[in-house]
Every structure is written in C-alpha cells, then in structure tokens.
Write a protein that holds these residues in place. Structure first.
Motif, PDB file in Angstrom:
ATOM      1  N   ALA A  15       1.445 -61.906 -15.624  1.00 58.10           N
ATOM      2  CA  ALA A  15       0.257 -61.312 -16.763  1.00 58.10           C
ATOM      3  C   ALA A  15       0.600 -60.551 -17.509  1.00 58.10           C
ATOM      4  CB  ALA A  15      -0.725 -61.023 -15.211  1.00 58.10           C
ATOM      5  N   ASP A  16      -1.013 -60.380 -18.248  1.00 62.39           N
ATOM      6  CA  ASP A  16      -1.104 -59.467 -19.402  1.00 62.39           C
ATOM      7  C   ASP A  16      -2.595 -58.921 -18.786  1.00 62.39           C
ATOM      8  OD1 ASP A  16      -2.229 -60.710 -20.566  1.00 62.39           O
ATOM      9  OD2 ASP A  16      -1.488 -61.166 -22.368  1.00 62.39           O
ATOM     10  N   GLY A  17      -3.297 -57.457 -19.706  1.00 60.89           N
ATOM     11  CA  GLY A  17      -4.215 -57.386 -19.883  1.00 60.89           C
ATOM     12  C   GLY A  17      -5.385 -58.300 -20.187  1.00 60.89           C
ATOM     13  N   SER A  18      -4.981 -59.640 -20.696  1.00 56.72           N
ATOM     14  CA  SER A  18      -5.726 -60.298 -21.422  1.00 56.72           C
ATOM     15  C   SER A  18      -6.264 -61.293 -19.850  1.00 56.72           C
ATOM     16  CB  SER A  18      -5.207 -61.329 -21.682  1.00 56.72           C
ATOM     17  OG  SER A  18      -3.995 -62.381 -21.551  1.00 56.72           O
ATOM     18  N   CYS A  19      -5.279 -61.164 -18.994  1.00 54.76           N
ATOM     19  CA  CYS A  19      -5.896 -61.862 -17.621  1.00 54.76           C
ATOM     20  C   CYS A  19      -7.410 -61.620 -17.441  1.00 54.76           C
ATOM     21  CB  CYS A  19      -4.718 -61.481 -16.639  1.00 54.76           C
ATOM     22  SG  CYS A  19      -5.062 -60.325 -15.660  1.00 54.76           S
ATOM     23  N   TYR A  20      -7.702 -60.594 -18.123  1.00 49.98           N
ATOM     24  CA  TYR A  20      -8.851 -60.140 -17.382  1.00 49.98           C
ATOM     25  C   TYR A  20     -10.079 -60.671 -18.447  1.00 49.98           C
ATOM     26  CZ  TYR A  20      -7.444 -56.997 -13.755  1.00 49.98           C
ATOM     27  OH  TYR A  20      -6.693 -56.806 -12.316  1.00 49.98           O
ATOM     28  N   SER A  21      -9.793 -61.496 -19.454  1.00 55.59           N
ATOM     29  CA  SER A  21     -10.856 -61.479 -20.396  1.00 55.59           C
ATOM     30  C   SER A  21     -12.356 -62.207 -20.293  1.00 55.59           C
ATOM     31  CB  SER A  21     -10.322 -62.391 -21.573  1.00 55.59           C
ATOM     32  OG  SER A  21     -10.150 -63.823 -21.463  1.00 55.59           O
ATOM     33  N   GLU A  22     -12.002 -63.241 -19.267  1.00 57.89           N
ATOM     34  CA  GLU A  22     -12.960 -63.594 -18.089  1.00 57.89           C
ATOM     35  C   GLU A  22     -14.399 -62.422 -18.095  1.00 57.89           C
ATOM     36  OE1 GLU A  22     -14.074 -66.763 -18.553  1.00 57.89           O
ATOM     37  OE2 GLU A  22     -12.225 -66.920 -19.370  1.00 57.89           O
ATOM     38  N   ILE A  23     -13.802 -61.307 -17.720  1.00 54.63           N
ATOM     39  CA  ILE A  23     -14.585 -60.407 -16.768  1.00 54.63           C
ATOM     40  C   ILE A  23     -15.055 -59.346 -18.093  1.00 54.63           C
ATOM     41  CG2 ILE A  23     -14.901 -60.535 -14.516  1.00 54.63           C
ATOM     42  CD1 ILE A  23     -13.149 -58.444 -14.573  1.00 54.63           C
ATOM     43  N   ILE A  24     -14.351 -59.013 -19.193  1.00 51.72           N
ATOM     44  CA  ILE A  24     -14.264 -57.412 -19.854  1.00 51.72           C
ATOM     45  C   ILE A  24     -15.241 -57.746 -20.741  1.00 51.72           C
ATOM     46  CG2 ILE A  24     -13.133 -56.454 -21.620  1.00 51.72           C
ATOM     47  CD1 ILE A  24     -10.472 -56.501 -20.700  1.00 51.72           C
ATOM     48  N   PRO A  25     -16.177 -58.888 -21.031  1.00 52.80           N
ATOM     49  CA  PRO A  25     -17.227 -59.150 -22.071  1.00 52.80           C
ATOM     50  C   PRO A  25     -18.523 -57.936 -21.232  1.00 52.80           C
ATOM     51  CG  PRO A  25     -15.727 -60.720 -21.962  1.00 52.80           C
ATOM     52  CD  PRO A  25     -14.865 -59.840 -21.557  1.00 52.80           C
ATOM     53  N   THR A  26     -18.458 -58.984 -20.563  1.00 48.51           N
ATOM     54  CA  THR A  26     -19.396 -59.152 -19.611  1.00 48.51           C
ATOM     55  C   THR A  26     -20.001 -57.445 -19.182  1.00 48.51           C
ATOM     56  OG1 THR A  26     -19.809 -61.432 -18.620  1.00 48.51           O
ATOM     57  CG2 THR A  26     -21.267 -59.383 -17.257  1.00 48.51           C
ATOM     58  N   PRO A 211     -14.808 -65.370 -12.333  1.00 46.10           N
ATOM     59  CA  PRO A 211     -15.415 -64.324 -12.171  1.00 46.10           C
ATOM     60  C   PRO A 211     -16.787 -63.724 -11.940  1.00 46.10           C
ATOM     61  CG  PRO A 211     -15.973 -65.811 -14.165  1.00 46.10           C
ATOM     62  CD  PRO A 211     -15.474 -66.429 -12.646  1.00 46.10           C
ATOM     63  N   GLN A 212     -17.847 -64.287 -11.919  1.00 45.76           N
ATOM     64  CA  GLN A 212     -19.217 -64.032 -11.076  1.00 45.76           C
ATOM     65  C   GLN A 212     -18.637 -62.991  -9.904  1.00 45.76           C
ATOM     66  OE1 GLN A 212     -21.783 -63.396 -13.233  1.00 45.76           O
ATOM     67  NE2 GLN A 212     -20.445 -64.378 -14.909  1.00 45.76           N
ATOM     68  N   GLU A 213     -18.065 -63.675  -9.061  1.00 42.94           N
ATOM     69  CA  GLU A 213     -17.915 -62.981  -7.924  1.00 42.94           C
ATOM     70  C   GLU A 213     -17.353 -61.489  -7.859  1.00 42.94           C
ATOM     71  OE1 GLU A 213     -17.723 -65.868  -8.594  1.00 42.94           O
ATOM     72  OE2 GLU A 213     -18.095 -66.997  -6.696  1.00 42.94           O
ATOM     73  N   VAL A 214     -16.844 -61.854  -8.970  1.00 41.07           N
ATOM     74  CA  VAL A 214     -15.202 -60.355  -9.516  1.00 41.07           C
ATOM     75  C   VAL A 214     -15.975 -59.428 -10.275  1.00 41.07           C
ATOM     76  CG1 VAL A 214     -13.997 -59.487 -10.217  1.00 41.07           C
ATOM     77  CG2 VAL A 214     -12.964 -61.169  -9.205  1.00 41.07           C
ATOM     78  N   LEU A 215     -17.025 -59.707 -10.738  1.00 42.91           N
ATOM     79  CA  LEU A 215     -18.533 -58.832 -11.362  1.00 42.91           C
ATOM     80  C   LEU A 215     -18.871 -58.355 -10.440  1.00 42.91           C
ATOM     81  CD1 LEU A 215     -18.891 -61.023 -14.702  1.00 42.91           C
ATOM     82  CD2 LEU A 215     -18.031 -58.394 -14.511  1.00 42.91           C
ATOM     83  N   GLU A 216     -19.684 -58.695  -9.361  1.00 38.79           N
ATOM     84  CA  GLU A 216     -20.347 -58.279  -8.252  1.00 38.79           C
ATOM     85  C   GLU A 216     -20.199 -57.577  -7.733  1.00 38.79           C
ATOM     86  OE1 GLU A 216     -23.675 -58.827  -7.929  1.00 38.79           O
ATOM     87  OE2 GLU A 216     -23.470 -59.120  -9.634  1.00 38.79           O
TER      88      GLU A 216
END
Length: 226
Positions: A15-26, A211-216
């Motif tokens: 992976a790289d840092g972009s694997c977190y792209s679903e949660i970074i904007p929030t 992503p929502q569960e991870v963000l929580e």
C-alpha cells in the motif's frame, strides 16, 4: 477536555498513504491535522524514521493509526511522549521479541500470490483480488496493484521491541473477512492488548470499505486520549 488535533496514518505492505483517501477528506474537514506517511518498507528502522519525521512536523499530541504492517511501526513509535493513543486497523500488534512470521505462522501458510524478487515481495493481481481487497471495486483493486509498495523480505523476520500498547490507550478495528491478517490472529492480539475493539465485516482494507466505522474509532481515540 479538548481532543487531540493531530492524526498520523501509517500504511502497510503493498500500500501507500493513498489507502487512507476515503477518510482523509473528512478528518481535514473536521479540523484535524493529518499526515499520511509513505513507508519505504525497506526496514523497520526506515519505516520508524518516516513516522518520527511526521511527529517532528506536527505540534502537540497525536494519535497514531496503523494498518496491517503499520501496526508494527506504531507499536514502537508509540513510546514517544507526543503520542496520546494508538489505533490498529486489521494490524499487527507484536509483543517484545515477536516477528511477523512468529505471529502469522500460527494461523496458516503464506499465500501463493506473493512473489519474491531481489529481496522484495510483490503481490499478483489475483492476490490483491483474493487476499487484500475482495470486497472493493475492480477499479480500486487495480489501483492497489499498480501502485503497490513492495516490502523487503527482512520485514517478516525482524523482532519487535517493547510495545507501546502496554502503556498507551489502544483501539483495534477487527476485519472479520480479512484474508491477509487472519481474523483469529487479530482477535487474539486485540484481547492481549486489552484494546477497545470494533468489529467490521471487511476485507483487509476497512478504511476503504468501511470508512465511517474507522472514522468513528479515530474520533473516539482523539477525544479520549488527551
């Protein structure tokens, strides 16, 4: 009590840092300072150094988030006094003296989709589909495959030092459909850590598929670890 404002995201194998792209904007929209490190995956020391540079770049306390192999990294870096808490996402959480092989070998054999070349390990398209990302879109699977950061074989054998999870608040996101880090291993590690554990029906990338569960979980860690 104010929440921790800094979040450092640490990725794992292929992976790289972009694997977190679903949660970074929030996270950014909610006012967090975020750094997604780019691990070279050449040695544990090199990966630790990248995360420490990220720590040096921020001001104040932070939450370290580690996915997969990234859990190995945050287990060591978490000793830093600036780290307020640890979040593990389908991640390795070794104890002192344990290697990845020590942890994984108790729960099955390596996938045939791994291809060693010149001391580094590639994963095939079939491996991304079957092992890493079975619940993701075809487009996302293709992106993971073509952008993969190949890990050094040496990372599978390096031994962990004293773990920061013994002294820092810890959370664990357990992926029940993971074919990379076995769910039974995740469960055993999270229980050993006495981590607050959240279970999601996910492949190896919960931050993409859930992503929502991870963000929580990250929000809770930032609110509880100050």
């Amino acid at each position: 009590m104010s929440k921790v404002q800094n979040v450092i995201l640490v990725h794992g194998f292929w992976a790289d840092g972009s694997c977190y792209s679903e949660i970074i904007p929030t996270l950014l929209a909610e006012g967090y300072e975020v750094i997604a490190v780019q691990n070279p995956l050449t040695s544990l020391e090199d990966d630790i150094a990248v995360t420490k540079r990220a720590l040096d770049h921020i001001e104040g306390k932070c939450i370290l988030v580690g996915h997969s192999w990234g859990g190995f990294v945050i287990t060591t870096v978490g000793h830093d006094e600036r780290v307020a808490g640890l979040v593990y996402i389908a991640a390795l959480a070794p104890d002192a003296g344990e290697s990845m092989i020590d942890l994984m070998s108790k729960y099955g054999s390596p996938s045939p989709h791994f291809q060693e070349q010149n001391g580094f390990v590639w994963i095939s398209k079939e491996g991304v589909d079957e092992v890493l990302a079975n619940d993701l879109s075809e487009e996302r699977k293709a992106l993971i495959h073509v952008t993969q950061t190949t890990p050094s074989v040496s990372l599978t054998e390096v031994k962990a030092s004293s773990p920061a999870w013994r002294d820092k608040p810890s959370w664990y996101i357990l992926a029940t459909n993971d074919r990379a880090v076995p769910p039974d291993l995740q469960r055993d590690m999270s229980q050993r850590m006495s981590a607050k554990t959240v279970t999601v029906q996910s492949s190896h990338f919960p931050m993409i598929s859930h992503p929502q569960e991870v963000l929580e979980v990250i929000r809770e860690a930032t609110a509880s670890s100050q």
